[in-house]
Design a protein around this motif. Structure first.
Motif, PDB file in Angstrom:
ATOM      1  N   GLU A   1       0.829  -1.201   0.000  1.00 50.15           N
ATOM      2  CA  GLU A   1       0.000   0.000   0.000  1.00 50.15           C
ATOM      3  C   GLU A   1       0.867   1.256   0.000  1.00 50.15           C
ATOM      4  N   ALA A   2       0.435   2.249  -0.767  1.00 47.93           N
ATOM      5  CA  ALA A   2       1.219   3.477  -0.906  1.00 47.93           C
ATOM      6  C   ALA A   2       1.402   4.194   0.426  1.00 47.93           C
ATOM      7  N   ASP A   3       0.369   4.180   1.269  1.00 48.97           N
ATOM      8  CA  ASP A   3       0.439   4.901   2.539  1.00 48.97           C
ATOM      9  C   ASP A   3       0.885   4.015   3.695  1.00 48.97           C
ATOM     10  N   ASN A   4       1.306   2.781   3.382  1.00 50.81           N
ATOM     11  CA  ASN A   4       1.773   1.868   4.434  1.00 50.81           C
ATOM     12  C   ASN A   4       2.925   1.021   3.894  1.00 50.81           C
ATOM     13  N   PRO A   5       4.139   1.543   3.912  1.00 55.27           N
ATOM     14  CA  PRO A   5       5.299   0.841   3.343  1.00 55.27           C
ATOM     15  C   PRO A   5       5.566  -0.522   3.972  1.00 55.27           C
ATOM     16  N   ASP A   6       5.073  -0.735   5.189  1.00 54.63           N
ATOM     17  CA  ASP A   6       5.323  -2.009   5.869  1.00 54.63           C
ATOM     18  C   ASP A   6       4.300  -3.078   5.486  1.00 54.63           C
ATOM     19  N   SER A   7       3.293  -2.707   4.724  1.00 54.28           N
ATOM     20  CA  SER A   7       2.253  -3.666   4.353  1.00 54.28           C
ATOM     21  C   SER A   7       2.712  -4.513   3.180  1.00 54.28           C
ATOM     22  N   LEU A   8       2.440  -5.803   3.258  1.00 50.18           N
ATOM     23  CA  LEU A   8       2.701  -6.730   2.159  1.00 50.18           C
ATOM     24  C   LEU A   8       1.488  -7.635   2.012  1.00 50.18           C
ATOM     25  N   PHE A   9       1.067  -7.880   0.772  1.00 49.67           N
ATOM     26  CA  PHE A   9      -0.069  -8.767   0.558  1.00 49.67           C
ATOM     27  C   PHE A   9       0.057  -9.424  -0.808  1.00 49.67           C
ATOM     28  N   ILE A  10      -0.544 -10.610  -0.925  1.00 46.23           N
ATOM     29  CA  ILE A  10      -0.547 -11.320  -2.190  1.00 46.23           C
ATOM     30  C   ILE A  10      -1.576 -10.688  -3.112  1.00 46.23           C
ATOM     31  N   VAL A  11      -1.180 -10.358  -4.313  1.00 44.03           N
ATOM     32  CA  VAL A  11      -2.085  -9.783  -5.309  1.00 44.03           C
ATOM     33  C   VAL A  11      -2.645 -10.920  -6.158  1.00 44.03           C
ATOM     34  N   GLU A  12      -3.961 -11.024  -6.180  1.00 37.28           N
ATOM     35  CA  GLU A  12      -4.625 -12.062  -6.962  1.00 37.28           C
ATOM     36  C   GLU A  12      -5.004 -11.518  -8.342  1.00 37.28           C
ATOM     37  N   ASP A  13      -5.217 -12.407  -9.273  1.00 37.26           N
ATOM     38  CA  ASP A  13      -5.682 -12.013 -10.601  1.00 37.26           C
ATOM     39  C   ASP A  13      -7.008 -11.264 -10.472  1.00 37.26           C
ATOM     40  N   GLY A  14      -7.083 -10.061 -11.041  1.00 37.76           N
ATOM     41  CA  GLY A  14      -8.297  -9.262 -10.947  1.00 37.76           C
ATOM     42  C   GLY A  14      -8.324  -8.317  -9.759  1.00 37.76           C
ATOM     43  N   SER A  15      -7.276  -8.320  -8.939  1.00 36.68           N
ATOM     44  CA  SER A  15      -7.234  -7.451  -7.766  1.00 36.68           C
ATOM     45  C   SER A  15      -7.219  -5.979  -8.159  1.00 36.68           C
ATOM     46  N   VAL A  16      -7.728  -5.151  -7.259  1.00 37.01           N
ATOM     47  CA  VAL A  16      -7.729  -3.705  -7.451  1.00 37.01           C
ATOM     48  C   VAL A  16      -6.532  -3.108  -6.720  1.00 37.01           C
ATOM     49  N   LEU A  17      -5.718  -2.345  -7.443  1.00 37.74           N
ATOM     50  CA  LEU A  17      -4.626  -1.590  -6.839  1.00 37.74           C
ATOM     51  C   LEU A  17      -4.777  -0.137  -7.253  1.00 37.74           C
ATOM     52  N   ASN A  18      -4.338   0.748  -6.383  1.00 34.91           N
ATOM     53  CA  ASN A  18      -4.477   2.174  -6.645  1.00 34.91           C
ATOM     54  C   ASN A  18      -3.160   2.789  -7.099  1.00 34.91           C
ATOM     55  N   SER A  19      -3.262   3.903  -7.792  1.00 33.33           N
ATOM     56  CA  SER A  19      -2.061   4.626  -8.203  1.00 33.33           C
ATOM     57  C   SER A  19      -1.210   4.927  -6.974  1.00 33.33           C
ATOM     58  N   GLY A  20       0.077   4.681  -7.093  1.00 38.88           N
ATOM     59  CA  GLY A  20       0.987   4.880  -5.973  1.00 38.88           C
ATOM     60  C   GLY A  20       1.306   3.601  -5.221  1.00 38.88           C
ATOM     61  N   ASP A  21       0.429   2.591  -5.334  1.00 37.93           N
ATOM     62  CA  ASP A  21       0.704   1.309  -4.676  1.00 37.93           C
ATOM     63  C   ASP A  21       1.910   0.645  -5.317  1.00 37.93           C
ATOM     64  N   GLY A  22       2.632  -0.120  -4.510  1.00 39.38           N
ATOM     65  CA  GLY A  22       3.796  -0.827  -5.009  1.00 39.38           C
ATOM     66  C   GLY A  22       3.424  -2.219  -5.505  1.00 39.38           C
ATOM     67  N   LEU A  23       4.139  -2.701  -6.509  1.00 36.33           N
ATOM     68  CA  LEU A  23       3.893  -4.026  -7.079  1.00 36.33           C
ATOM     69  C   LEU A  23       5.230  -4.684  -7.396  1.00 36.33           C
ATOM     70  N   LYS A  24       5.345  -5.957  -7.043  1.00 30.80           N
ATOM     71  CA  LYS A  24       6.591  -6.692  -7.270  1.00 30.80           C
ATOM     72  C   LYS A  24       6.249  -8.085  -7.789  1.00 30.80           C
ATOM     73  N   LEU A  25       6.924  -8.508  -8.853  1.00 31.95           N
ATOM     74  CA  LEU A  25       6.705  -9.832  -9.422  1.00 31.95           C
ATOM     75  C   LEU A  25       7.913 -10.718  -9.158  1.00 31.95           C
ATOM     76  N   ASN A  26       7.663 -11.881  -8.542  1.00 29.24           N
ATOM     77  CA  ASN A  26       8.674 -12.906  -8.352  1.00 29.24           C
ATOM     78  C   ASN A  26       8.364 -14.067  -9.289  1.00 29.24           C
ATOM     79  N   PHE A  27       9.407 -14.690  -9.813  1.00 29.63           N
ATOM     80  CA  PHE A  27       9.227 -15.673 -10.876  1.00 29.63           C
ATOM     81  C   PHE A  27      10.290 -16.759 -10.726  1.00 29.63           C
ATOM     82  N   GLU A  28       9.863 -18.009 -10.700  1.00 34.77           N
ATOM     83  CA  GLU A  28      10.808 -19.125 -10.594  1.00 34.77           C
ATOM     84  C   GLU A  28      10.501 -20.135 -11.688  1.00 34.77           C
ATOM     85  N   PHE A  29      11.452 -20.352 -12.606  1.00 33.76           N
ATOM     86  CA  PHE A  29      11.224 -21.233 -13.740  1.00 33.76           C
ATOM     87  C   PHE A  29      12.284 -22.328 -13.783  1.00 33.76           C
ATOM     88  N   GLU A  30      11.995 -23.365 -14.543  1.00 34.07           N
ATOM     89  CA  GLU A  30      12.892 -24.505 -14.634  1.00 34.07           C
ATOM     90  C   GLU A  30      14.116 -24.164 -15.471  1.00 34.07           C
TER      91      GLU A  30
END
Length: 219
Positions: free
Chosen positions: A39-68
């Motif tokens: 969350e933009a106004d809570n830097p300590d917050s972390l949550f799993i983003v699901e397909d179709g989730s609503v995020l607001n401008s300013g929110d942070g997003l990070k993609l982790n990826f593990e492949f063979e």
């Protein structure tokens, strides 16, 4: 008699060769990934983003990826500005890890002020997707009408990769992991206290190519 045995031996060799080829053509490929939000106004917050989730401008997003290891993996993005980007391609990376799985992350990004759908295409293939790479290369160099033309071609190629024969639909799967994992370690819970910025939460698998299309409702 000897001639008959030789013919039978040839038949056995051909049979097992065909069997091995069939197994290779139906090779199951899988990868794990996780979109982590902040969350933009809570830097300590972390949550799993699901397909179709609503995020607001300013929110942070990070993609982790593990492949063979040994597969060709890609992350493409269609932004709310209707612009494409190839965010990651394993074909341009050196595989120095000694493990069977390669973990990578795209790092934290903040959503800008342009609202709309943010669509991510995650793909892992047993063969290099050269046509897709070439289209992105030409798209990045193009301008104006030419750029829009390559945008349509990229969309068409991604659609073609998404198309699955009826006989293969049962083997194509995107599922949420029972518990988020990080580097092979399973967490005890799914709460924000236990969640890590490096967590993986979903798994995709398929024959010869595994893929997941992930949409975020950017508001």
């Amino acid at each position: 008699m000897v001639e008959l045995m030789q013919k039978n031996m040839v038949f056995v060799i051909l049979f097992f060769s065909a069997l091995l080829i069939a197994q290779d053509s139906n090779e199951l490929i899988s990868f794990r990934y996780g979109f982590i939000g902040q969350e933009a106004d809570n830097p300590d917050s972390l949550f799993i983003v699901e397909d179709g989730s609503v995020l607001n401008s300013g929110d942070g997003l990070k993609l982790n990826f593990e492949f063979e290891k040994g597969t060709f993996s890609y992350v493409a993005h269609l932004s709310s500005k209707e612009e494409y980007a190839l965010l990651y391609s394993s074909s341009s990376q050196e595989e120095t890890e000694k493990t069977d799985a390669i973990f990578t992350t795209l790092g934290w990004q903040s959503l800008d002020d342009v609202t709309g759908d943010e669509v991510f295409f995650l793909l892992s293939s047993g063969e290099r997707l050269q046509k897709l790479e070439d289209l992105f290369g030409k798209y990045n160099q193009a301008k104006g009408k030419s750029r829009r033309k390559f945008s349509k071609r990229i969309a068409s190629e991604l659609e073609n990769l998404e198309k699955i024969d009826e006989t293969k639909k049962s083997s194509q799967l995107v599922q949420r992991l029972e518990k988020p994992v990080m580097g092979g370690v399973t967490f005890r819970g799914v709460t924000s206290e236990d969640l890590s910025q490096h967590s993986l939460s979903h798994k995709a698998s398929g024959d010869r190519i595994a893929q997941a299309v992930f949409t975020i409702d950017h508001q």
